[in-house]
Design a protein around this motif. Structure first.
Motif, PDB file in Angstrom:
ATOM      1  N   GLY A 160       0.816  -1.201   0.000  1.00 37.83           N
ATOM      2  CA  GLY A 160       0.000   0.000   0.000  1.00 37.83           C
ATOM      3  C   GLY A 160       0.847   1.247   0.000  1.00 37.83           C
ATOM      4  N   ALA A 161       0.173   2.359   0.206  1.00 39.87           N
ATOM      5  CA  ALA A 161       0.823   3.642  -0.020  1.00 39.87           C
ATOM      6  C   ALA A 161       1.714   4.093   1.126  1.00 39.87           C
ATOM      7  CB  ALA A 161      -0.245   4.684  -0.314  1.00 39.87           C
ATOM      8  N   LYS A 168      -0.040   2.215   8.762  1.00 35.77           N
ATOM      9  CA  LYS A 168       0.007   0.826   9.229  1.00 35.77           C
ATOM     10  C   LYS A 168       1.001   0.593  10.356  1.00 35.77           C
ATOM     11  CE  LYS A 168      -1.975  -0.504   4.955  1.00 35.77           C
ATOM     12  NZ  LYS A 168      -1.791  -0.807   3.573  1.00 35.77           N
ATOM     13  N   GLY A 216       4.806  -2.498  -2.240  1.00 35.60           N
ATOM     14  CA  GLY A 216       4.094  -1.236  -2.434  1.00 35.60           C
ATOM     15  C   GLY A 216       5.001  -0.053  -2.136  1.00 35.60           C
ATOM     16  N   ALA A 217       4.415   1.134  -2.127  1.00 33.34           N
ATOM     17  CA  ALA A 217       5.214   2.326  -1.876  1.00 33.34           C
ATOM     18  C   ALA A 217       5.830   2.303  -0.480  1.00 33.34           C
ATOM     19  CB  ALA A 217       4.337   3.561  -2.054  1.00 33.34           C
ATOM     20  N   TYR A 221       9.606   1.674  -0.024  1.00 31.79           N
ATOM     21  CA  TYR A 221      10.664   2.644  -0.328  1.00 31.79           C
ATOM     22  C   TYR A 221      11.143   3.370   0.933  1.00 31.79           C
ATOM     23  CZ  TYR A 221       8.275   1.658  -4.710  1.00 31.79           C
ATOM     24  OH  TYR A 221       7.657   1.007  -5.751  1.00 31.79           O
ATOM     25  N   GLY A 227       9.374   4.011  -8.352  1.00 30.92           N
ATOM     26  CA  GLY A 227       8.919   2.627  -8.279  1.00 30.92           C
ATOM     27  C   GLY A 227       7.400   2.571  -8.342  1.00 30.92           C
ATOM     28  N   VAL A 228       6.885   1.650  -9.162  1.00 25.59           N
ATOM     29  CA  VAL A 228       5.423   1.499  -9.253  1.00 25.59           C
ATOM     30  C   VAL A 228       4.963   0.063  -9.001  1.00 25.59           C
ATOM     31  CG1 VAL A 228       4.928   3.489 -10.727  1.00 25.59           C
ATOM     32  CG2 VAL A 228       5.627   1.320 -11.780  1.00 25.59           C
ATOM     33  N   GLY A 278       1.920  -2.682  -5.654  1.00 28.62           N
ATOM     34  CA  GLY A 278       2.228  -1.589  -6.574  1.00 28.62           C
ATOM     35  C   GLY A 278       0.967  -0.827  -6.912  1.00 28.62           C
ATOM     36  N   VAL A 279       1.062   0.036  -7.909  1.00 26.87           N
ATOM     37  CA  VAL A 279      -0.094   0.838  -8.326  1.00 26.87           C
ATOM     38  C   VAL A 279      -0.995  -0.074  -9.177  1.00 26.87           C
ATOM     39  CG1 VAL A 279      -0.808   3.025  -9.381  1.00 26.87           C
ATOM     40  CG2 VAL A 279       1.443   2.831  -8.341  1.00 26.87           C
ATOM     41  N   GLU A 323      -4.029  -0.373  -9.779  1.00 22.33           N
ATOM     42  CA  GLU A 323      -5.167   0.162 -10.541  1.00 22.33           C
ATOM     43  C   GLU A 323      -4.785   0.365 -12.010  1.00 22.33           C
ATOM     44  OE1 GLU A 323      -3.848   1.530  -7.814  1.00 22.33           O
ATOM     45  OE2 GLU A 323      -5.401   1.973  -6.326  1.00 22.33           O
ATOM     46  N   ASP A 380      -8.314  -1.558   0.008  1.00 23.90           N
ATOM     47  CA  ASP A 380      -7.662  -1.747  -1.290  1.00 23.90           C
ATOM     48  C   ASP A 380      -7.190  -3.174  -1.509  1.00 23.90           C
ATOM     49  OD1 ASP A 380      -7.612   0.618  -2.894  1.00 23.90           O
ATOM     50  OD2 ASP A 380      -6.499   1.553  -1.267  1.00 23.90           O
TER      51      ASP A 380
HETATM   52  P1  AMP Z   1      -3.373   1.455   1.097  1.00 25.56           P
HETATM   53  O1  AMP Z   1      -4.736   2.073   1.133  1.00 25.56           O
HETATM   54  O2  AMP Z   1      -2.409   2.040   2.064  1.00 25.56           O
HETATM   55  O3  AMP Z   1      -3.418  -0.051   1.124  1.00 25.56           O
HETATM   56  O4  AMP Z   1      -2.758   1.872  -0.308  1.00 25.56           O
HETATM   57  C1  AMP Z   1      -3.279   1.458  -1.507  1.00 25.56           C
HETATM   58  C2  AMP Z   1      -2.772   2.346  -2.581  1.00 25.56           C
HETATM   59  O5  AMP Z   1      -1.356   2.283  -2.613  1.00 25.56           O
HETATM   60  C3  AMP Z   1      -3.239   1.925  -3.952  1.00 25.56           C
HETATM   61  O6  AMP Z   1      -4.107   2.895  -4.455  1.00 25.56           O
HETATM   62  C4  AMP Z   1      -1.954   1.840  -4.774  1.00 25.56           C
HETATM   63  O7  AMP Z   1      -2.048   2.446  -6.035  1.00 25.56           O
HETATM   64  C5  AMP Z   1      -0.961   2.597  -3.919  1.00 25.56           C
HETATM   65  N1  AMP Z   1       0.421   2.164  -4.198  1.00 25.56           N
HETATM   66  C6  AMP Z   1       0.927   0.938  -4.083  1.00 25.56           C
HETATM   67  N2  AMP Z   1       2.197   0.901  -4.499  1.00 25.56           N
HETATM   68  C7  AMP Z   1       2.508   2.153  -4.890  1.00 25.56           C
HETATM   69  C8  AMP Z   1       3.683   2.771  -5.442  1.00 25.56           C
HETATM   70  N3  AMP Z   1       4.769   2.057  -5.669  1.00 25.56           N
HETATM   71  N4  AMP Z   1       3.642   4.090  -5.700  1.00 25.56           N
HETATM   72  C9  AMP Z   1       2.511   4.810  -5.483  1.00 25.56           C
HETATM   73  N5  AMP Z   1       1.374   4.297  -4.962  1.00 25.56           N
HETATM   74  C10 AMP Z   1       1.376   2.981  -4.688  1.00 25.56           C
END
Ligand code: AMP
Length: 425
Positions: A205-206, A211, A229-230, A233, A302-303, A330-331, A333, A361
């Motif tokens: 996730g983001a 978390k 996920g993000a 990083y 990173g995506v 990752g992203v 969507e 998500d």
């Molecule tokens: P969460 O609600 O914290 O689980 O985050 C979900 C969101 O994290 C989704 O909308 C994803 O697009 C976003 N996400 C996951 N990986 C990345 C990334 N590498 N860069 C940007 N957004 C991300």
């Protein structure tokens, strides 16, 4: 399977509901597109077993839910009306659903007196009344006035101390939970209380900041923590690995570093991506490239996780006996950036583990992967499932414990009516 959290809590099956006014608090908060069409009916489907049971047993059914976050602005009544959900249930159940505009009005009570067994009314969005979110006792009393038996099957709303979740069951002596709520609690308890080892948690996730608590709790319980996920990083930044222009929470880098230290000290595996899919811009799918290693060059972001990372995570997931997954890799969507998330979904479902997906998500990602029916459980509650895992007593579950009444505790309400003050055991 008996769960400790459920001790002392009755379920819908413990009540004689035939011909009784049964208040079903559900979470029917589903997403709509611009034209008002339901885009994901997961939550409605999850509530169906309880609704169907109530119909089969001949209860007089009152369906109640919140819907979005109306702020009382002009147009909100239309935008946040439960009308599309009522229409959906009309079709799905082949039964007329009468939508009641003013749940707290006396008219609801009168309408119910004319209701026959197995007939259904639906209360309009509970949040249209300011009393709902304030856990207002007066509002709850109005709902209690036409309720014989109260059933909570709204897991996704049970972390909120709102009137239909807390104040109402405190006023209705016959109260309990529905089938969805029971499954949610049983499955999340399997992860929280006695997970079979090896226990692997996959978090993505983001943001790390969303978390923190759940990471801290899971750190004690898991054998392996997989991060993607993000969120990853920020952990890489804590190890001085370059992250280019990827999403990094600078104020959480120190915390991430501490977690890495803690994992090492406790001999827990904490796995981070060893390669990534990167682009020049989050909207730019054409420049998609895979890195050689964990470093992300300047000007790139990173995506998604890369193939070496998927292979690394596969080894851990293959031998897992319990898996909890929250957050995409990752992203997802954007189809070009979804491979890592869907690969992880596949690896999780191929394992012989009990597999539980936190809501929000992650649930959307599990459904988008086409593998939803292969998980042991996909929670319908995002915030609720994380709070539950953190060991917090959800207000909506606490309110279902039996009421202990004492003769000494009598309260004269402002109405002049003498009622007993319910006490928790
Ligand atoms: P969460 O609600 O914290 O689980 O985050 C979900 C969101 O994290 C989704 O909308 C994803 O697009 C976003 N996400 C996951 N990986 C990345 C990334 N590498 N860069 C940007 N957004 C991300």
């Amino acid at each position: 399977m008996a769960s400790k959290t459920l001790e002392g809590i009755k379920s819908i099956e413990n009540f004689q509901i035939e011909d009784k006014r049964l208040f079903l608090r559900l979470d029917l908060n589903v997403p709509l597109d611009e034209s008002g069409r339901i885009t994901d009916d997961t939550r409605i489907l999850a509530a169906m077993p309880t609704i169907r049971y109530a119909i089969d047993k001949g209860a007089k059914i009152i369906l109640a839910s919140h819907f979005g976050r109306p702020k009382g602005k002009p147009g909100d009544r239309e935008k946040y009306s439960l009308e599309p959900v009522a229409a959906y249930l009309n079709d799905a159940l082949k039964k007329e659903i009468i939508l009641v505009e003013e749940p707290a009005a006396n008219a609801t009570k009168q309408l119910l007196s004319g209701l026959k067994p197995s007939q259904i009314i639906m209360l309009e969005n509970l949040r249209f009344d300011p009393g709902e979110e304030k856990n207002d006792r007066e509002f709850a009393q109005k709902l209690a006035a036409f309720t014989d038996i109260y059933i909570n099957d709204a897991f996704g709303a049970s972390h909120r101390a709102h009137a239909s979740i807390v104040a109402l069951p405190e006023l209705v002596e016959k109260h309990g939970l529905g089938f969805l709520m029971r499954k949610e609690i049983e499955m999340l308890d399997r992860v929280r209380l006695n997970p079979e080892a090896p226990f692997v948690a996959v978090l993505g996730g983001a943001k790390v900041s969303d978390k923190i608590e759940v990471i801290e709790v899971l750190m004690d319980k898991v054998d392996t923590l997989i991060i993607g996920g993000a969120m990853a990083y920020t952990f890489l930044a804590a190890q001085n690995i370059s992250t280019g222009k990827s999403l990094v929470e600078k104020d959480k880098v120190r915390f991430a570093g501490e977690l890495l230290e803690r994992a090492k000290a406790r001999k827990k595996k904490l796995l981070l991506p060893v390669d990534h899919k990167i682009t020049r811009d989050i909207k730019d799918t054409a420049s998609l490239t895979i890195t050689e290693n964990a470093a992300i060059p300047e000007g790139w972001m990173g995506v998604d996780i890369g193939p070496k990372t998927i292979a690394l995570y596969a080894q851990e997931l293959a031998r897992a006996k319990t898996v909890f997954w929250n957050g995409p890799m990752g992203v997802f969507e954007t189809p070009e950036f979804a491979e890592g998330t869907f690969a992880v979904a596949q690896l999780i479902t191929e394992s012989s583990a009990i597999t539980v997906v936190g809501g929000g998500d992650s649930a959307a990602a599990a459904h988008a992967s086409g593998l939803a029916d292969k998980f042991s459980h996909i929670s319908t509650g995002g915030g609720a499932s994380l709070e539950f895992l953190q060991g917090e007593a959800l207000p909506g579950i606490g309110a279902l414990k039996p009421i202990k009444r004492s003769d000494k505790e009598m309260l004269i309400e402002s109405t002049g009516e003498v009622i007993e003050e319910p006490k928790r055991q």
